[in-house]
Design a protein around this motif. Sequence first.
Motif, PDB file in Angstrom:
ATOM      1  N   VAL A   6     -10.493  11.840   4.544  1.00 42.17           N
ATOM      2  CA  VAL A   6     -10.326  12.614   5.775  1.00 42.17           C
ATOM      3  C   VAL A   6      -9.515  11.866   6.837  1.00 42.17           C
ATOM      4  CG1 VAL A   6     -11.589  13.670   7.702  1.00 42.17           C
ATOM      5  CG2 VAL A   6     -12.372  14.012   5.352  1.00 42.17           C
ATOM      6  N   ASP A   7      -9.601  10.542   6.878  1.00 38.79           N
ATOM      7  CA  ASP A   7      -8.889   9.749   7.889  1.00 38.79           C
ATOM      8  C   ASP A   7      -9.495   9.928   9.279  1.00 38.79           C
ATOM      9  OD1 ASP A   7      -7.040   7.838   8.606  1.00 38.79           O
ATOM     10  OD2 ASP A   7      -5.307   9.174   8.607  1.00 38.79           O
ATOM     11  N   TYR A   8     -10.837   9.979   9.338  1.00 38.50           N
ATOM     12  CA  TYR A   8     -11.529   9.975  10.621  1.00 38.50           C
ATOM     13  C   TYR A   8     -11.161   8.696  11.367  1.00 38.50           C
ATOM     14  CZ  TYR A   8     -15.406  10.004  13.964  1.00 38.50           C
ATOM     15  OH  TYR A   8     -16.160  10.000  15.105  1.00 38.50           O
ATOM     16  N   GLY A  20      -2.734   7.448   0.130  1.00 36.05           N
ATOM     17  CA  GLY A  20      -3.273   8.546   0.924  1.00 36.05           C
ATOM     18  C   GLY A  20      -2.292   9.701   1.010  1.00 36.05           C
ATOM     19  N   HIS A  21      -2.672  10.707   1.834  1.00 33.25           N
ATOM     20  CA  HIS A  21      -1.756  11.796   2.211  1.00 33.25           C
ATOM     21  C   HIS A  21      -1.127  12.448   0.990  1.00 33.25           C
ATOM     22  CE1 HIS A  21      -2.131   8.526   5.191  1.00 33.25           C
ATOM     23  NE2 HIS A  21      -2.650   9.532   5.846  1.00 33.25           N
ATOM     24  N   MET A  22      -1.989  12.729   0.006  1.00 35.05           N
ATOM     25  CA  MET A  22      -1.618  13.404  -1.243  1.00 35.05           C
ATOM     26  C   MET A  22      -0.462  12.687  -1.949  1.00 35.05           C
ATOM     27  SD  MET A  22      -3.540  15.983  -2.207  1.00 35.05           S
ATOM     28  CE  MET A  22      -3.779  17.512  -1.293  1.00 35.05           C
ATOM     29  N   VAL A  54     -12.783   8.620   1.525  1.00 34.25           N
ATOM     30  CA  VAL A  54     -12.420   7.235   1.192  1.00 34.25           C
ATOM     31  C   VAL A  54     -11.345   6.588   2.072  1.00 34.25           C
ATOM     32  CG1 VAL A  54     -13.123   7.563  -1.222  1.00 34.25           C
ATOM     33  CG2 VAL A  54     -10.720   7.909  -0.583  1.00 34.25           C
ATOM     34  N   GLU A  55     -10.872   7.282   3.133  1.00 37.17           N
ATOM     35  CA  GLU A  55      -9.914   6.621   4.034  1.00 37.17           C
ATOM     36  C   GLU A  55     -10.387   6.830   5.457  1.00 37.17           C
ATOM     37  OE1 GLU A  55      -5.642   7.801   3.784  1.00 37.17           O
ATOM     38  OE2 GLU A  55      -5.546   7.191   5.885  1.00 37.17           O
ATOM     39  N   GLU A  56     -11.431   6.112   5.826  1.00 37.50           N
ATOM     40  CA  GLU A  56     -12.137   6.370   7.086  1.00 37.50           C
ATOM     41  C   GLU A  56     -12.106   5.082   7.908  1.00 37.50           C
ATOM     42  OE1 GLU A  56     -12.697   9.579   6.925  1.00 37.50           O
ATOM     43  OE2 GLU A  56     -12.113   9.485   4.817  1.00 37.50           O
ATOM     44  N   LEU A  93      -2.839   1.389  -0.509  1.00 36.63           N
ATOM     45  CA  LEU A  93      -1.594   1.095   0.193  1.00 36.63           C
ATOM     46  C   LEU A  93      -1.416   2.145   1.286  1.00 36.63           C
ATOM     47  CD1 LEU A  93       0.478  -1.175  -0.124  1.00 36.63           C
ATOM     48  CD2 LEU A  93       1.846   0.375  -1.514  1.00 36.63           C
ATOM     49  N   HIS A  94      -1.764   1.738   2.495  1.00 35.69           N
ATOM     50  CA  HIS A  94      -1.852   2.672   3.635  1.00 35.69           C
ATOM     51  C   HIS A  94      -0.573   2.595   4.461  1.00 35.69           C
ATOM     52  CE1 HIS A  94      -3.186   4.075   7.610  1.00 35.69           C
ATOM     53  NE2 HIS A  94      -4.094   4.782   6.960  1.00 35.69           N
ATOM     54  N   PRO A  95      -0.192   3.688   5.126  1.00 37.72           N
ATOM     55  CA  PRO A  95       1.046   3.673   5.923  1.00 37.72           C
ATOM     56  C   PRO A  95       0.998   2.784   7.156  1.00 37.72           C
ATOM     57  CG  PRO A  95       0.279   5.929   5.521  1.00 37.72           C
ATOM     58  CD  PRO A  95      -0.821   5.015   5.102  1.00 37.72           C
TER      59      PRO A  95
HETATM   60 MN    MN Z   1      -5.198   6.477   7.675  1.00 38.87          MN
END
Ligand code: MN
Length: 363
Positions: A324-326, A258-260, A40-42, A205-207
């Motif tokens: 995964v953040d592909y 994201g990122h746990m 979900v973060e691609e 809310l992404h970094p």
């Molecule tokens: Mn990302």
Amino acid sequence: MSTTRRTFLKETVAVSSLIASQSAFQFARAQTSEYRRIAVEEIFCPPEVIQASKRAINANPDLEPNFRELISEATPFSANVVRRMQDVGDERLQAMDAGGIAKAVLSNWAPGVQIFGAREGTELAALSNDRMAEVVRDNPDRFAALATIAPQDPVSAALEVERAIDTLGLNGVLINSHTHNEYLDDRKFWPILEACVANDAAIYLHPRVPSAQMYGPFSSYNMHAAKWGFAMEVSTHVVRLIAAGVLDEFPDLRLVLGHMGEGLPFWLYRLDNMSRGEVGNTIDKPPSEYIRENIVITTSGMGWDPILVLSHSVLGPDNILFAVDYPFGDYARDAAWMDAAPLPEPDKIKIYSANAQRVFKLA
Ligand code: MN
């Protein structure tokens, strides 16, 4: 039955199911192809946004430190990343297939359109959302997408939320933390939050690089980026929202981190303990309750059993989603990690697909 007894029973069941799942570990591995894996973060970044970002960064290298180096495509690594971000064809699908990923929920790149002025940011957001919708229309089995907005113009951004969700059929909204060093607890941004609640759209809310106010100590040793600064920026943003009472004002607002969870699962006890004087005065509930009720987290870039088990323990199986953040993350590596993770099988199914389907209303 007393509350204590019920709690004890619940914990006993939880522990024994964890043990059972570990003893069934080999069986679980053999079943891995059975999972429906949704990530979900691609990243997908339309070429127009890449080109506009290059122009903006060349004109003002301080817009987002180090972003210039990445977007310049000056190294094989950066050239690979920039190519892969724009690809939703064979290369992307092969990478997804290598990890058995059924569906990727796409979103624009950080800092996305938030480095631009209000007018250009608003236009690029609309263009990006149109492109996202085309990608999903062309391959609805493999892709869904989150909307991009330009909070620089809050009223236009709120209208774009409505258009992206209602007209284009996108599945949520992604905001790259601060916008020109301002945070969403500022009331001027609240039309955006209202629009997200009205359209039942979760905000991822992404970094991005920490805001100017906190940038100083992050400015050396590459600390501004994913190694440390990103998580400090987003976790600070979330604690601001909670402490400002934004989640009392918008009890139906849903956030995705994201990122746990950007470190927050580790902090629940101390956040609650040190907020005692505020509960009932400036905020309604202990911070951990907002984090459990309004926030879900994803595994992007944090494929590590101890922190997965901690997050599962303090947030529960319904509040963790696989990501995964592909192209920065690797589908095959992260899927192999989650397949083997020491959690009960039904919970892994929630993390891989059921929670994403609920939070982003996927078909
Ligand atoms: Mn990302």
